[in-house]
Design an enzyme around this catalytic site. Structure first.
Site, PDB file in Angstrom:
ATOM      1  N   GLY A  14       0.776  -1.234   0.000  1.00 23.86           N
ATOM      2  CA  GLY A  14       0.000   0.000   0.000  1.00 23.86           C
ATOM      3  C   GLY A  14       0.809   1.286   0.000  1.00 23.86           C
ATOM      4  N   THR A  15       2.023   1.275  -0.581  1.00 22.84           N
ATOM      5  CA  THR A  15       2.765   2.548  -0.614  1.00 22.84           C
ATOM      6  C   THR A  15       2.088   3.545  -1.560  1.00 22.84           C
ATOM      7  OG1 THR A  15       4.300   1.874  -2.370  1.00 22.84           O
ATOM      8  CG2 THR A  15       4.962   1.422  -0.096  1.00 22.84           C
ATOM      9  N   LEU A  97      -9.694  -7.485 -13.395  1.00 25.53           N
ATOM     10  CA  LEU A  97     -11.154  -7.352 -13.322  1.00 25.53           C
ATOM     11  C   LEU A  97     -11.762  -7.718 -14.680  1.00 25.53           C
ATOM     12  CD1 LEU A  97     -11.139  -3.980 -11.367  1.00 25.53           C
ATOM     13  CD2 LEU A  97     -11.906  -6.194 -10.466  1.00 25.53           C
ATOM     14  N   HIS A 113       0.739   1.341 -13.193  1.00 30.40           N
ATOM     15  CA  HIS A 113       1.539   0.196 -13.642  1.00 30.40           C
ATOM     16  C   HIS A 113       3.019   0.587 -13.593  1.00 30.40           C
ATOM     17  CE1 HIS A 113       2.458  -3.528 -15.631  1.00 30.40           C
ATOM     18  NE2 HIS A 113       3.274  -2.864 -16.425  1.00 30.40           N
ATOM     19  N   ASP A 154      -3.992  -3.635 -18.808  1.00 33.71           N
ATOM     20  CA  ASP A 154      -3.030  -2.544 -19.056  1.00 33.71           C
ATOM     21  C   ASP A 154      -3.237  -1.902 -20.427  1.00 33.71           C
ATOM     22  OD1 ASP A 154      -1.816  -2.921 -16.541  1.00 33.71           O
ATOM     23  OD2 ASP A 154      -0.481  -4.454 -17.347  1.00 33.71           O
ATOM     24  N   GLU A 182      10.328   7.884  -7.694  1.00 30.83           N
ATOM     25  CA  GLU A 182      10.487   8.945  -8.699  1.00 30.83           C
ATOM     26  C   GLU A 182       9.269   9.080  -9.613  1.00 30.83           C
ATOM     27  OE1 GLU A 182      14.160   8.602 -10.859  1.00 30.83           O
ATOM     28  OE2 GLU A 182      15.363   8.577  -9.027  1.00 30.83           O
ATOM     29  N   ALA A 183       8.476   8.015  -9.713  1.00 32.49           N
ATOM     30  CA  ALA A 183       7.373   8.081 -10.682  1.00 32.49           C
ATOM     31  C   ALA A 183       6.007   7.777 -10.054  1.00 32.49           C
ATOM     32  CB  ALA A 183       7.653   7.130 -11.847  1.00 32.49           C
ATOM     33  N   GLU A 184       5.794   6.558  -9.564  1.00 29.13           N
ATOM     34  CA  GLU A 184       4.434   6.151  -9.149  1.00 29.13           C
ATOM     35  C   GLU A 184       3.824   7.081  -8.109  1.00 29.13           C
ATOM     36  OE1 GLU A 184       3.668   1.901  -8.503  1.00 29.13           O
ATOM     37  OE2 GLU A 184       5.712   1.532  -9.165  1.00 29.13           O
TER      38      GLU A 184
HETATM   39  C1  GAR Z   1       3.444  -1.038  -7.385  1.00 30.40           C
HETATM   40  O1  GAR Z   1       4.722  -0.983  -7.966  1.00 30.40           O
HETATM   41  C2  GAR Z   1       2.372  -1.037  -8.455  1.00 30.40           C
HETATM   42  O2  GAR Z   1       2.677  -0.233  -9.553  1.00 30.40           O
HETATM   43  C3  GAR Z   1       2.383  -2.486  -8.861  1.00 30.40           C
HETATM   44  O3  GAR Z   1       2.560  -3.200  -7.665  1.00 30.40           O
HETATM   45  C4  GAR Z   1       3.230  -2.386  -6.688  1.00 30.40           C
HETATM   46  C5  GAR Z   1       2.339  -2.279  -5.469  1.00 30.40           C
HETATM   47  O4  GAR Z   1       2.955  -1.597  -4.425  1.00 30.40           O
HETATM   48  N1  GAR Z   1       1.144  -2.820  -9.513  1.00 30.40           N
HETATM   49  C6  GAR Z   1       1.068  -3.707 -10.493  1.00 30.40           C
HETATM   50  O5  GAR Z   1       2.002  -4.352 -10.895  1.00 30.40           O
HETATM   51  C7  GAR Z   1      -0.335  -3.879 -11.083  1.00 30.40           C
HETATM   52  N2  GAR Z   1      -0.259  -4.509 -12.367  1.00 30.40           N
HETATM   53  P1  GAR Z   1       2.137  -0.914  -3.249  1.00 30.40           P
HETATM   54  O6  GAR Z   1       1.174  -1.947  -2.674  1.00 30.40           O
HETATM   55  O7  GAR Z   1       3.200  -0.552  -2.257  1.00 30.40           O
HETATM   56  O8  GAR Z   1       1.431   0.289  -3.786  1.00 30.40           O
END
Ligand code: GAR
Length: 205
Positions: A14-15, A97, A113, A154, A182-184
């Site tokens: 869940g970051t 989904l 993604h 995707d 840096e991105a997400e």
């Molecule tokens: C993140 O890197 C997200 O982009 C990826 O999983 C990680 C979850 O981290 N999601 C996917 O690959 C979906 N296809 P988080 O639980 O710390 O947010």
């Protein structure tokens, strides 16, 4: 001011959810508010993050529902409706989904993604696997994408992307962390604000 109610779907650490919570507190997300966090996994740390922020949570476990995708999606739908959510954000949500589900919410489901779509995406490309694949291919630049979700994994319209350099000595873990930092954690809140703003503007016409 009315805000767009958001359901955030999670599966693990869940970051990205935390980035959304922080962005809401900081006023970076001002036209939307997280109304519920729904986890497919009862042990997800994301649930603790939501509880710490005072956000209602729900667990919908496919396993506990006998493995039925239909029951799983019906359970998620019920929680979304209960919360009155109009926008759905997949923040590290690891289940695909069905078209039945995605067709109910055109341009109202967002996903983050961890690669530059159309590279390293689609079925089987999730979490650390994405970064393993990027390193195995030898690309020098990767990044993250936020896109609308449709029936193609995707494959929906891209909203925002940000590139991240791959550095010598990177492991899947160090690369995953850099792509997140840096991105997400930047483009997901930015995209949520963009879409919430647009949805509100349409409602106010
Ligand atoms: C993140 O890197 C997200 O982009 C990826 O999983 C990680 C979850 O981290 N999601 C996917 O690959 C979906 N296809 P988080 O639980 O710390 O947010």
């Amino acid at each position: 001011m009315k805000k767009i109610k958001i359901a955030v779907l999670v599966s693990g650490g869940g970051t990205n959810l935390q980035a959304l919570i922080d962005a809401q507190k900081a006023g970076i997300i001002e036209h939307g508010e997280i109304a519920v966090v729904i986890s497919g996994n009862p042990d997800a740390y994301a649930l603790t993050r939501a509880e710490n922020a005072g956000i209602p949570t729900a667990v919908v476990s496919k396993k506990l529902l006998g493995g039925s995708q239909e029951a799983f999606e019906a359970g998620i739908l019920a929680e979304i409706e209960k919360a009155g959510a109009e926008l759905i954000v997949l923040a590290g949500f690891m289940s695909i989904l069905s078209e039945d589900f995605t067709a109910r919410f055109p341009r109202r489901i967002l996903n983050v993604h961890p690669a530059l779509i159309p590279s390293f995406c689609g079925k089987g490309f999730y979490g650390l696997h994405v970064h393993e694949a990027a390193l195995a291919y030898g690309v020098k630049v990767t990044g993250a994408t936020v896109h609308f979700v449709n029936e193609i994994p995707d494959g929906g319209e891209i909203i925002l992307q940000k590139a991240v350099d791959i550095l010598p000595g990177d492991t899947p873990e160090t690369l995953q962390r850099r792509v997140m930092e840096e991105a997400e954690w930047k483009i997901l809140p930015a995209a949520v604000e963009l879409v919430s703003h647009d949805l509100l503007a349409i409602e106010n016409l």
